[in-house]
Write an enzyme that holds these catalytic residues in place. Structure first.
Site, PDB file in Angstrom:
ATOM      1  N   LYS A 119       0.811  -1.220   0.000  1.00  0.00           N
ATOM      2  CA  LYS A 119       0.000   0.000   0.000  1.00  0.00           C
ATOM      3  C   LYS A 119       0.845   1.272   0.000  1.00  0.00           C
ATOM      4  CE  LYS A 119      -1.084  -0.548   4.951  1.00  0.00           C
ATOM      5  NZ  LYS A 119      -0.478  -1.896   5.100  1.00  0.00           N
ATOM      6  N   ASN A 142      -1.228   6.903   6.479  1.00  0.00           N
ATOM      7  CA  ASN A 142      -0.392   5.962   7.230  1.00  0.00           C
ATOM      8  C   ASN A 142       1.053   6.004   6.763  1.00  0.00           C
ATOM      9  OD1 ASN A 142      -0.288   3.839   9.254  1.00  0.00           O
ATOM     10  ND2 ASN A 142       0.079   2.410   7.582  1.00  0.00           N
ATOM     11  N   HIS A 187      -1.073  -8.765  12.104  1.00  0.00           N
ATOM     12  CA  HIS A 187      -1.735  -8.155  13.264  1.00  0.00           C
ATOM     13  C   HIS A 187      -2.665  -9.132  13.993  1.00  0.00           C
ATOM     14  CE1 HIS A 187      -0.101  -4.427  11.838  1.00  0.00           C
ATOM     15  NE2 HIS A 187      -0.796  -4.469  10.734  1.00  0.00           N
TER      16      HIS A 187
END
Length: 444
Positions: A119, A142, A187
């Site tokens: 990304k 981000n 995560h």
């Protein structure tokens, strides 16, 4: 704010770059009369930049502040499942993140990109395409600049990298186009499982006008979307086609740009270019600008970045590979005249590393494992070398390299067990590589 919320008392959870950007934004809003910041760290970063009229509670939670708030703006790093936030939510207090604040103020078109991997590259590449087209563009989220800080510049277009953490607290972001690039295990220390993680990522499509998803990864398909554009190696509107001259980036099977013209290294970056083209088309960025950017953009630091070629040995920094899929992408299609010396380690975040086994078996590779999950990673090979720190692993690798070899830092783990972030880990790799090859003692 756009929704007319008359907010007086706002509590910001977490300082640092994002928290400071939230404070600065809130101070520009007439509706906000009181801002307080809570950071559970004893000495949070950015304290010296906090305005004098903003109160700070550090070293733990402050329940009284939370329960008297009209609005809580929480850092992406704080899970909504935290008991303190759960109690505030049960009291009816709205909890949002910085991207939701951005959504309520932005007036220019916005492109959003999420995914387990790639990304940052796609976000930056679309930004470069816009710049080549003369568009005043803000690139952040981000990555790089905090989204709220960019609003002060009144850009014509915003390109945002969006993590699953940011999307959890975002509900009204109106995106011109949104891309979900891929999904792989990451995560797992925060989510209950892959479906929970996937659901957070899919929120990017909730308010978008065009959903861009990966036809080679069905997990990225939106549940409901009126307009879609797919990308992939063999299928999709944006795909690869072949001819006698080689492979081509194609739209509707029409060859447009030779894959050999792509400046980025690695097979995974071919897919990233296709996704970037889909997003650029949605933002009316000219094809010529797209081609120029693809031919020139060499990528971001810490992402398969060659930092040294000494005595015929390549030293490659892929510190951004903080999960298994990123490391697998780095190994995909890798060809060497010599041996691969692969540095693995850090905090694996509960991941199952067994999928690395076939990739390692297909390569002439020696692995060096360090950090919190070094012993777990060492189980991938009978001759794995285990060290405590990365620089020790690098010294071991250096002693075994010969001309034609590659030393690759692609850790498959987060860095926070031994470093402030993946950038510090990558910078350390660069410094140690140069010190070793200059014959200097490694000193950190």
């Amino acid at each position: 704010m756009k929704d007319g919320l008359a907010t007086k008392q706002v509590v910001v959870i977490g300082l640092g770059m994002t928290g400071l950007s939230v404070v600065r934004h809130l101070q520009r809003l007439d509706e906000v009369s009181c801002i307080k910041v809570i950071d559970t760290r004893q000495n949070p970063p950015g304290v010296d930049q906090l305005p004098d009229d903003v109160a700070l509670h550090s070293g733990g939670w402050n329940s009284d502040w939370l329960h008297s708030a009209d609005l809580i703006v929480s850092s992406p790093g704080i899970a909504l499942a935290s008991p303190e936030l759960q109690r505030a939510a049960a009291q009816g207090i709205e909890i949002i993140g910085d991207i939701e604040l951005f959504a309520r103020s932005v007036t220019a078109p916005v492109i959003g990109i999420t995914g387990s991997n790639g990304k940052s590259t796609v976000t930056s590449l679309v930004g470069e395409m816009a710049k080549h087209d003369g568009i005043d563009v803000g690139v952040g989220g981000n990555i790089g600049h905090a989204a709220l800080d960019m609003l002060a510049d009144n850009h014509e277009l915003y390109i945002l990298e969006l993590s699953s953490f940011q999307l959890e607290t975002t509900s009204s972001l109106d995106l011109t186009a949104a891309a979900f690039l891929n999904l792989s295990e990451d995560h797992m220390d925060r989510y209950e499982g892959m479906e929970d993680y996937k659901a957070a990522k899919l929120r990017i499509f909730d308010q978008c006008r065009l959903a861009v998803w990966n036809n080679d990864d069905a997990q990225t398909q939106p549940v409901n979307s009126a307009d879609e554009a797919t990308f992939g190696f063999s299928h999709g509107k944006y795909s690869l086609t072949s001819s006698e001259q080689g492979e081509w980036l194609s739209v509707d099977e029409k060859p447009l740009l030779a894959v050999s013209d792509i400046a980025l290294v690695g097979r995974h970056n071919v897919a990233n270019c296709l996704a970037a083209m889909a997003l650029a088309d949605a933002a009316n960025i000219s094809r010529q600008a797209q081609y120029s950017a693809i031919k020139e953009y060499g990528g971001l630091p810490h992402r398969c970045q060659t930092v040294l070629n000494a005595n015929g040995v390549l030293w490659v920094n892929d510190s951004k590979a903080t999960n298994l899929a990123s490391t697998l992408a780095a190994l995909d299609g890798l060809t060497l005249n010599g041996r691969l010396h692969l540095l693995l380690g850090g905090d694996g975040k509960g991941a199952d590393f067994s999928a690395l086994q076939p990739a390692l078996n297909a390569l002439n590779a020696q692995i060096y494992c360090f950090g919190k999950d070094g012993t777990v990673l060492a189980e991938l090979s009978d001759d794995a070398i285990t060290t405590v720190t990365m620089d020790e692993a690098m010294s071991e690798a250096y002693a075994r390299t010969v001309q034609g070899d590659m030393v690759l830092l692609s850790p498959a783990c987060a860095s926070l067990d031994q470093f402030a972030n993946f950038m510090e880990r990558g910078d350390t790799f660069c410094c140690v590589a140069k010190a070793l090859n200059d014959g200097r003692k490694v000193s950190l």
